[in-house]
Design an enzyme around this catalytic site. Structure first.
Site, PDB file in Angstrom:
ATOM      1  N   SER C  64       9.290  16.237  10.204  1.00  0.00           N
ATOM      2  CA  SER C  64       7.936  16.770  10.401  1.00  0.00           C
ATOM      3  C   SER C  64       6.879  16.113   9.529  1.00  0.00           C
ATOM      4  CB  SER C  64       7.914  18.271  10.140  1.00  0.00           C
ATOM      5  OG  SER C  64       8.652  18.934  11.130  1.00  0.00           O
ATOM      6  N   LYS C  67       4.349  14.306  11.375  1.00  0.00           N
ATOM      7  CA  LYS C  67       3.244  14.987  12.067  1.00  0.00           C
ATOM      8  C   LYS C  67       1.885  14.618  11.464  1.00  0.00           C
ATOM      9  CE  LYS C  67       6.240  18.781  13.506  1.00  0.00           C
ATOM     10  NZ  LYS C  67       6.743  20.145  13.168  1.00  0.00           N
ATOM     11  N   TYR C 191       7.661  12.798  20.876  1.00  0.00           N
ATOM     12  CA  TYR C 191       7.794  13.711  19.732  1.00  0.00           C
ATOM     13  C   TYR C 191       9.100  13.476  18.970  1.00  0.00           C
ATOM     14  CZ  TYR C 191       8.431  18.122  17.229  1.00  0.00           C
ATOM     15  OH  TYR C 191       8.663  19.068  16.263  1.00  0.00           O
ATOM     16  N   TYR C 243       4.690  25.308   6.804  1.00  0.00           N
ATOM     17  CA  TYR C 243       4.986  26.441   7.692  1.00  0.00           C
ATOM     18  C   TYR C 243       4.658  27.760   6.982  1.00  0.00           C
ATOM     19  CZ  TYR C 243       7.528  22.520   9.639  1.00  0.00           C
ATOM     20  OH  TYR C 243       7.873  21.298  10.104  1.00  0.00           O
ATOM     21  N   VAL C 261      12.336  18.798   7.740  1.00  0.00           N
ATOM     22  CA  VAL C 261      13.682  19.365   7.551  1.00  0.00           C
ATOM     23  C   VAL C 261      14.709  18.340   7.099  1.00  0.00           C
ATOM     24  CG1 VAL C 261      13.480  21.341   9.113  1.00  0.00           C
ATOM     25  CG2 VAL C 261      14.227  19.135  10.009  1.00  0.00           C
TER      26      VAL C 261
END
Lengths: 310, 310, 310, 310
Positions: C64, C67, C191, C243, C261
């Site tokens: 992530s 991102k 993605y 998050y 992660v």
């Protein structure tokens, strides 16, 4: 016994004149194209007598009404093991809600929500090819109704498949929790096809006779499901058969019933009658506006509500 | 007609021997102190015959079962206006959930959730003092049962009032949305007192006769509510009477019923019988473990489920 | 200026000895196979000096963290139009939650949630083939880091694709709301591939320099994004980068940061340093346990928190 | 250093002419009565220099801005034990949402939500009478600002108490989970009074200096809180200070800040300045429309965003 011939004629006439007919589903062209003026009703009594009026012989897309037949077939295949993967409670949510799946580990609240019916379709798929599972479902419903004219509307199935993103989401979401055992595309193939069953009110009321008759098929006398299972399916229809409008339907009509966005409703007066109504316009909960009204009037004139003294 | 005397005796014997009795409510001392070995059952038939067994004459705290009587009285006071302030749908949530109130503007989903019953109490309060509203409620239930021995357990009412923070929260939350017209303390005074009604199974089954009998009080022949309203209250009991265990109760028992955390359940077989069972141990949904099992067996032996062919 | 060489050496030594290392992600084999004993740290100062320790040159799956780069590239392509399709608020939910999408019409709360990054991938796809979009992303990151050794781990991308049912669900769910313009499979191809970028701490810290440097690439002096956009990406990293552990990260570390992660975290001290840490064990929010601890110690010794007086 | 005198004058002039001023809070008469044309700004630099413009000396109801001071005082009283009863994460929800409390066992997400500030008030109450706790809070804020003219607006406190049903609900709801140790009325007495603090922009900016200055009170040189705690309070303000508009505020302004429905915002540029703005009209998230815009312009001209290179 009330004069059912007169009652169905009266109701059909009243519904033909009803000004507020709701709004037909428009998410796929084949449903959007249906004439909102349509209304049909068919009642099959315990002795087999049929009373029908309006467009009772015109086939329509039964959509979620098929979830009752799919559940019945899946219970026959795996028995009460099914309830490890699907709950038996009203959800308090819309038919296509995904919220509860997140907090409840991918177990849908009941088999009449889209998510629940997708798990049921996964069970129907079993070791078969989708085409075989769909064929078995079609044979099952034809057999229940005693009518080989029942068919699957491929144009509807195809349109669902092209636009059913929410259902694809639901299926994959449950797969993430291990509650879908086959690839989503294959399961949804089964699901979209059984929702695309085209039946008339007459055929639908005939197909529903086993729920009125303690699980037996009056044509053959054979047992479709046990009496206990028939009773339980009726209970699920009453508590969960109209999504987040189930309480309202029980309050107004008082019969186990299952609605579909095609505007059909199958209702059961246990021991007395199997009833199907159809009118494409929906109310704000996605249930047939005039179908519900027609059943309310029927129950008012017959006293068939299960909540009425016998 | 089944041999009810034998059936209630059998069930009472089976329940006395049942190993898994659930867990009594423990949030207030008067409930925690009740002996979990207790079990009572009473059935009043349409002709007035009573069959009772076990601790059928021992008063217990009826708790949420009182919501049925409160609803009946409030509908008498304001009629269907009540439904502007309370919904008629199962919630899919626990009895004391506050979540739906936030998204649904302070309108509880149904009158059998705590929030819904608090609105009903607000209506009962009307222009009265709490004491008067409570007195009216007590007279109403005594009259329904034909028994002036029914009383309100002040120790229970007081204990509720001292610890009922969630209910205080629910009441104030609805007040913030304008759906409570009187100060929370006064409304909750009414609410906590009617929940503290102490009744035996015999008294409770007698009080429920009007729901079996199309709204009439068999003692007087007078109408408690219209037949239509009785039917509708039965429908609400079936879809919403056991909180997020309502679907399961319909599935297993198939009768309109209302449970309370005191371990009592009132169930109605329309036209046939009014039934009360009591056993203090609760299942994980907060409904009487043995009470539910006893009703399941009763229905199995009598075929009284509303989902069974008549 | 603090003695960064000593600090990174100290931290690496402390982390090597740390007993509680969290739990590596295990949902795909390539992540489950990573040695939990690994720890790396690299700091690039504003003048380009690099300090590194531990496994700072071992490539890991940045997941992530990518991102941030995807968002940067998508903002370059469509500018602030992007914000019509993705929000800018912390969600208070887990990275893969679907709940908010239902009530908020398919608009993800922020671009660092899975759902948000899927919309960003949809934008990156634009009129390209997935392969081209992935190639552009790889070139972009290589260029930011000034290192052509950066690669995409195809085994990781494949494993994600085989098990990413939740992401397939998220994508289709947004498509149902019209917030995905391309087929889910194609978007997820992009993605899953950018999440499968393999980079070392050194490469990651180098790639993050533009966020430290007001949007400029120190190698070329060219503008990657405007100063204003760099500031805003930093703001999003601080409020949404971890998050439902973002508040905690801000509280403990006080730097804009983005975790993955795979156990990597990119953190930015504006004007001072770009920092990357890596340790595969995750805490209960899915963020690197030792990575967070290492950054906390770094900030404690350097005073680099953005919440500290300058 | 930018020419702050000119900047504040410019901003005040621009805000005076701004057409879209938002909508003042109207839930209590004293707030509804405030003139929406008001705008004030005050900046205190690290060296104590004050720049002010517009209605910078007119007292207004600081409302939720007081939650910063209440948190500071409560941390002084019980230290990090406080975090066992209140979280540190943005909630993604409105300031008065009760939903998360239900699923998270009565632990509010952060101390700047109403629920969180009510727990903080419970801690402030401690063993005191409400009057004493309120007095201590007033003395604390007066001391921080070095201004004994700060007062509590009793009309505001009274109006809140008369209509604060949601807050009463929140308090009782948390009490049901054991996360409120005193009766709701007493805790809310403290809460409503500290929210009713009336301060001018000048007083508010002065009171906020310790957050700019590593925890020290510049007047006395004494430590209000440790440097670490000051940094952490700043972090909480940045991630949670504007409810479900916190991400947007960080994105646009990039300073730790806390808003109140009275239209005030306290913002902190660590090491540089303490800033207060006030304009009663609110945006759709309940944060001052012009206050936010003024801060955005200030940061644009000064480069004070914490996300900007130093």
């Amino acid at each position: 016994m009330p004069d059912l011939a007169a009652i169905v004629a009266d109701i059909a006439a009243e519904m033909a004149a009803a000004p507020d007919r709701g709004t037909p589903a428009s998410y796929i062209p084949p449903l959007a194209a249906v004439d909102p003026a349509r209304f049909g009703i068919a009642i099959v009594e315990a002795d087999g007598t049929v009373h029908a009026a309006g467009d009772a012989d015109m086939p329509f897309s039964i959509q979620s009404v098929s979830k009752v037949f799919a559940l019945t077939l899946a219970l026959g295949a795996v028995g009460d093991q099914l309830w490890k993967r699907v709950g038996r409670e009203p959800s308090g949510s819309a038919f296509n809600s995904i919220v509860q799946l997140e907090t409840e580990h991918g177990i849908p609240r009941n088999p009449f929500l889209n998510a629940g019916a997708i798990v049921v379709s996964d069970i129907l798929l079993g070791r078969h090819e989708p085409r075989e599972a769909i064929g078995e479902m079609l044979r099952f419903v034809r057999n229940l109704a005693g009518d080989d004219g029942i068919f699957i509307d491929e144009a509807v199935a195809r349109a669902e498949q092209e636009t059913g993103f929410r259902n694809i989401a639901l299926a994959n979401y449950m797969r993430a929790f291990g509650n879908l055992h086959h690839p989503a595309e294959r399961v949804l193939g089964v699901y979209f096809h059984h929702c695309a069953l085209a039946m008339s009110c007459r055929q639908l009321a005939l197909a529903g006779r086993y729920l009125m008759a303690g699980g037996r098929n009056p044509d053959t006398g054979g047992s479709v499901v046990s009496a206990r299972r028939a009773r339980r399916i009726n209970a699920l229809m009453l508590t969960c058969g109209h999504y987040d409008g189930s309480g309202e339907f029980a309050f107004r009509v008082g019969l186990p019933g299952k609605s579909g966005v095609g505007g059909g409703i199958l209702a059961v007066a246990p021991g007395i009658a199997s009833i199907a109504v159809w009118s494409p316009g929906l109310n704000e909960r996605g249930n047939s506006q005039l179908g519900t009204l027609a059943l309310e009037r029927l129950v008012h004139r017959t006293g068939w509500s299960v909540f009425e003294p016998r």
